[in-house]
Design an enzyme around this catalytic site. Structure first.
Site, PDB file in Angstrom:
ATOM      1  CB  SER A  24      72.870   7.603 -30.010  1.00 14.01           C
ATOM      2  OG  SER A  24      73.685   8.710 -29.648  1.00 14.01           O
ATOM      3  CG  HIS A  32      77.443  10.716 -36.504  1.00 13.80           C
ATOM      4  ND1 HIS A  32      76.188  11.146 -36.124  1.00 13.80           N
ATOM      5  CD2 HIS A  32      77.773  11.467 -37.591  1.00 13.80           C
ATOM      6  CE1 HIS A  32      75.786  12.118 -36.927  1.00 13.80           C
ATOM      7  NE2 HIS A  32      76.732  12.343 -37.817  1.00 13.80           N
ATOM      8  CG  ASP A  57      76.171  10.991 -31.767  1.00 14.56           C
ATOM      9  OD1 ASP A  57      76.140  10.921 -32.998  1.00 14.56           O
ATOM     10  OD2 ASP A  57      75.261  10.541 -31.031  1.00 14.56           O
ATOM     11  CG  MET A  90      72.645  14.205 -39.960  1.00  9.24           C
ATOM     12  SD  MET A  90      72.951  13.095 -38.570  1.00  9.24           S
ATOM     13  CE  MET A  90      72.054  13.896 -37.236  1.00  9.24           C
ATOM     14  CG  MET A  92      78.742  16.045 -31.295  1.00  6.01           C
ATOM     15  SD  MET A  92      77.203  16.714 -30.650  1.00  6.01           S
ATOM     16  CE  MET A  92      76.074  15.357 -30.985  1.00  6.01           C
ATOM     17  CG  ASP A  96      72.003  10.045 -35.859  1.00  6.99           C
ATOM     18  OD1 ASP A  96      71.297  10.023 -34.832  1.00  6.99           O
ATOM     19  OD2 ASP A  96      73.203  10.373 -35.859  1.00  6.99           O
ATOM     20  CG  HIS A 114      75.324   6.467 -33.353  1.00  6.34           C
ATOM     21  ND1 HIS A 114      75.535   6.382 -34.709  1.00  6.34           N
ATOM     22  CD2 HIS A 114      75.161   7.786 -33.094  1.00  6.34           C
ATOM     23  CE1 HIS A 114      75.510   7.588 -35.248  1.00  6.34           C
ATOM     24  NE2 HIS A 114      75.291   8.470 -34.281  1.00  6.34           N
ATOM     25  CG  MET A 149      77.952  15.209 -36.119  1.00  8.15           C
ATOM     26  SD  MET A 149      76.618  14.960 -34.942  1.00  8.15           S
ATOM     27  CE  MET A 149      77.299  13.562 -34.058  1.00  8.15           C
TER      28      MET A 149
HETATM   29  C1  DX5 Z   1      72.564  14.115 -33.023  1.00  3.63           C
HETATM   30  C2  DX5 Z   1      73.296  12.811 -32.990  1.00  3.63           C
HETATM   31  C3  DX5 Z   1      72.416  11.646 -32.729  1.00  3.63           C
HETATM   32  C4  DX5 Z   1      71.683  11.670 -31.409  1.00  3.63           C
HETATM   33  C5  DX5 Z   1      70.334  11.141 -31.685  1.00  3.63           C
HETATM   34  O1  DX5 Z   1      73.301  15.077 -33.675  1.00  3.63           O
HETATM   35  O2  DX5 Z   1      73.969  12.568 -34.206  1.00  3.63           O
HETATM   36  O3  DX5 Z   1      73.128  10.417 -32.870  1.00  3.63           O
HETATM   37  O4  DX5 Z   1      72.283  10.909 -30.405  1.00  3.63           O
HETATM   38  O5  DX5 Z   1      69.578  11.239 -30.531  1.00  3.63           O
HETATM   39  P1  DX5 Z   1      68.008  11.047 -30.521  1.00  3.63           P
HETATM   40  O6  DX5 Z   1      67.757   9.633 -30.989  1.00  3.63           O
HETATM   41  O7  DX5 Z   1      67.630  11.270 -29.101  1.00  3.63           O
HETATM   42  O8  DX5 Z   1      67.409  12.038 -31.450  1.00  3.63           O
HETATM   43 ZN    ZN Z   2      74.769  10.511 -34.466  1.00  2.00          ZN
END
Ligand code: DX5
Ligand code: ZN
Length: 219
Positions: A8, A65, A34, A136, A36, A174, A32, A67
């Site tokens: 990620s 991903h 993210d 998650m 957000m 994740d 990956h 969010m």
């Molecule tokens: C959190 C994200 C993850 C995040 C995970 O909401 O969806 O993808 O990057 O990070 P680590 O592996 O550090 O928990």
């Molecule tokens: Zn993620």
């Protein structure tokens, strides 16, 4: 089950995303990303323009991903841009069947994500629409959080549901996935592992990916 590792970039240096992607090229199965929106989760990261730039900057397939609120409106655009996989959240989508189909129609793998408190059983009938189920293992929003063991029984139950439906759906975990926790996830039935801090806080991210893969294969 083939183990896949998806580092990620949330834990990478956002000012050097192309270089950070290159550090795991050749060892990572996916990158990956993210997305957000500061509404669905209390954090703000990046959107489609940055994903488009990353798609030009790295040959690693992009695992998006989302969010965000209203993924029904935005998700197909990530697939059309060329992301290999686009994941929407059950808690945010008002029309998941339509959106999962639109993602596939645009040529990407359809992903469906559940927060730690969201039950998997109620979504059993949707499994034929899903290429990857994401469970998650932290509350979404931030990297570097502590792994939630409370989710592991759901990973086991999700794997059983997937097997019942032919076994082709990938099961991604994740959040808090690391050398300490990845074996538990794999033993419970996960086969795609997102790792942010465990990869990008390491001195050698490529070696961290290799080590995580080896540990997952042990389980
Ligand atoms: C959190 C994200 C993850 C995040 C995970 O909401 O969806 O993808 O990057 O990070 P680590 O592996 O550090 O928990
Ligand atoms: Zn993620």
């Amino acid at each position: 089950m083939a183990v896949q590792i998806s580092p990620s970039i949330l834990s990478a240096d956002f000012a050097r995303l192309a270089e950070e992607a290159a550090r795991v090229e050749g060892v990572a199965d996916w990158l990956h990303v993210d997305v957000m929106d500061n509404h669905f989760v209390p954090n703000l990261t990046l959107g489609l323009p940055v994903v488009e730039a990353l798609l030009r900057a790295t040959p690693i397939p992009i695992d998006c991903h989302l969010m965000i609120e209203d993924p029904d409106r935005w998700a197909p655009g990530y697939a059309e841009a060329g992301a290999g996989s686009v994941t929407i959240h059950a808690e945010a989508s008002k029309a998941p069947v339509r959106t999962l189909r639109a993602i596939r129609q645009a040529g990407a793998r359809s992903g469906f994500a559940l927060n730690p408190a969201t039950s998997v059983e109620v979504y059993e009938d949707l499994l034929p629409e899903i290429d990857m189920l994401l469970l998650m293992t932290v509350e979404p929003g931030f990297g570097g959080q502590r792994f939630l063991d409370v989710v592991l029984p759901k990973v086991t139950r999700a794997r059983a549901l997937i097997e019942k439906h032919g076994g082709e759906i990938w099961l991604q975990v994740d959040g808090g996935v690391s050398a300490e926790t990845i074996e538990r996830c794999a033993a419970a039935g996960a086969d795609v592992f997102v790792a942010g801090n465990a990869v990008y806080a390491a001195d050698d991210p490529a070696q961290a990916v290799r080590d995580l893969r080896a540990l997952a294969r042990l389980a």
